[in-house]
Design an enzyme around this catalytic site. Structure first.
Site, short mmCIF file in Angstrom:
data_model
loop_
_atom_site.label_atom_id
_atom_site.label_comp_id
_atom_site.label_asym_id
_atom_site.label_seq_id
_atom_site.Cartn_x
_atom_site.Cartn_y
_atom_site.Cartn_z
CE LYS A 145 -32.62 85.15 78.33
NZ LYS A 145 -34.05 85.15 78.56
NE ARG A 191 -32.36 78.59 72.73
CZ ARG A 191 -33.15 79.60 73.02
NH1 ARG A 191 -34.19 79.45 73.78
NH2 ARG A 191 -32.89 80.79 72.53
NE ARG A 227 -40.55 91.97 75.45
CZ ARG A 227 -39.71 90.96 75.63
NH1 ARG A 227 -38.54 91.17 76.20
NH2 ARG A 227 -40.05 89.74 75.28
NE ARG A 247 -40.69 89.58 71.24
CZ ARG A 247 -39.74 88.96 71.90
NH1 ARG A 247 -38.67 89.62 72.29
NH2 ARG A 247 -39.84 87.68 72.19
NE ARG A 298 -42.29 84.21 74.63
CZ ARG A 298 -42.08 85.50 74.82
NH1 ARG A 298 -43.10 86.34 74.93
NH2 ARG A 298 -40.86 85.97 74.90
#
Length: 195
Positions: free
Chosen positions: A14, A89, A128, A134, A146
């Site tokens: 995204k 959302r 990633r 992260r 998630r």
């Protein structure tokens, strides 16, 4: 005015594709996270209101977020359109956004959903996580949670826009260029209709 919601689970691309769309079509990126930080940083009445909730560990109420979105729309009257990131959302947020845009004599043009198989998402996020630092990308269990959370929360929003014929799935597991080409095909048709 073209108003786009770009959907996709974590790892679907995204962020990358939003940047490509903004560059090609001249849309204004409307990220609720960025808006909150900006309003709080500028100590606006909405920002101070939002900070009260955030300081207590609470979610910022939809009315406050909608107020911030309204301010952003008013600050950019000449915009070709907006790409919404991180909002809506929930179905309630989608309905509130629809009402706000109707007041501004516009509407959501299309919701494009990047569809990527779960095993590919997991692979992308774990890769990633090797370089991003992260913590939410470092564990396969957290990554899977998630993705489940994303599907549970956003499925009703997708259904909301599908009722109006505004929801389209886009194959999101090709190269960055291939996926952008598919997104452009959808947007070129839309922009062409508006010209």
């Amino acid at each position: 005015m073209v108003n786009l919601i770009l959907f996709g689970p974590p790892g679907s691309g995204k962020g990358t594709q939003s940047a490509n769309i903004i560059q090609k079509y001249g849309l204004i990126h409307l990220s609720t996270g960025d808006l909150l930080r900006s309003e709080i940083g500028n100590k606006t009445p909405l920002g101070l209101e939002a900070k009260k909730f955030m300081d207590q560990g609470l979610l910022v109420p939809d009315e406050v977020v909608i107020g911030m979105i309204s301010s952003k729309l008013e600050a950019n009257p000449e915009a070709r359109g907006f790409i919404f990131d991180g909002f809506p959302r929930t179905t309630a947020q989608a309905e509130a956004l629809d009402k706000l845009l109707a007041l501004k004599k516009t509407a959501i043009s299309v919701v494009l959903s990047l569809e990527v198989p779960e095993d590919e998402l997991i692979k992308r996020l774990l890769n990633r996580g090797l370089t991003s630092g992260r913590s939410d990308d470092a564990s396969e269990e957290v990554v899977k949670a998630r993705i489940v959370e994303y599907h549970n929360k956003t499925a009703p929003v997708a259904d909301h826009y599908a009722k109006f014929g505004k929801f389209k799935k886009v194959k999101g597991d090709g190269t960055e260029e291939e996926v952008f080409e598919l997104l452009s095909k959808e947007l070129d048709e839309l922009v062409g209709e508006r010209v």
